[in-house]
Design a protein around this motif. Sequence first.
Motif, short mmCIF file in Angstrom:
data_model
loop_
_atom_site.label_atom_id
_atom_site.label_comp_id
_atom_site.label_asym_id
_atom_site.label_seq_id
_atom_site.Cartn_x
_atom_site.Cartn_y
_atom_site.Cartn_z
N SER A 181 1.05 -1.12 -0.04
CA SER A 181 -0.03 0.00 0.09
C SER A 181 1.01 1.11 -0.23
CB SER A 181 -0.93 -0.18 1.14
OG SER A 181 -0.16 -0.02 2.33
N ASN A 194 -3.97 1.10 -2.89
CA ASN A 194 -3.34 -0.19 -3.22
C ASN A 194 -2.86 0.07 -4.75
OD1 ASN A 194 -4.01 -1.30 -0.83
ND2 ASN A 194 -5.99 -1.80 -1.67
N TYR A 217 -6.62 -6.57 -10.20
CA TYR A 217 -6.77 -5.97 -8.97
C TYR A 217 -7.39 -6.85 -8.12
CZ TYR A 217 -7.92 -2.28 -5.74
OH TYR A 217 -7.98 -1.54 -4.41
N TRP A 259 -5.89 -8.05 -4.45
CA TRP A 259 -6.28 -7.29 -3.35
C TRP A 259 -7.94 -7.61 -2.84
CZ3 TRP A 259 -3.04 -4.44 -0.71
CH2 TRP A 259 -1.95 -3.75 -1.36
N GLU A 264 -9.03 -7.62 0.65
CA GLU A 264 -9.27 -6.34 1.47
C GLU A 264 -10.46 -5.68 0.79
OE1 GLU A 264 -7.19 -2.14 2.12
OE2 GLU A 264 -5.85 -3.66 1.35
#
Length: 147
Positions: free
Chosen positions: A32, A51, A108, A112, A115
């Motif tokens: 990050s 991110n 992505y 990620w 999260e």
Amino acid sequence: MSERFVRPTAVDAVFNSVVGFLTHIGLPLAGSRVLAVRGRSSGEWRTTPVNPLRVEGILYLVAPRGQTQWVRNLRVAGGGELRVRGRVTSFRAVEVADVNKAPILRAYLKAWSWEVGRFFDGVDATSPNEKIAEIAPGFPVFRIDLL
């Protein structure tokens, strides 16, 4: 351009504060960074954890919550800074057209989803290209050109 926006909860705000603090002191969570961009009205620096994602050698920022304040500010400012532990990297931002977002959004989600997957309404990295392309207008994506 979609007006989709997912408002942060109190838990999200705490999480973002912790991630932002850790990134600021040099302990970024899985890569990050702190995005700094000038406010479109105030001209003041505004910061939020993001991110960054590298796809085929190109760096991108994805807005999983949609039309956030940082997205609106970045559109007006045209660039900003990525920060981590005192290192500041200036960049120019170019918004990616909806028709070109699917491979970026897939990457992505692979990187990620743990999260931010909850913001993608059941779409994940294994979803068909058509489904990812269908949701693409709700997720702003910017190519980051480092200066």
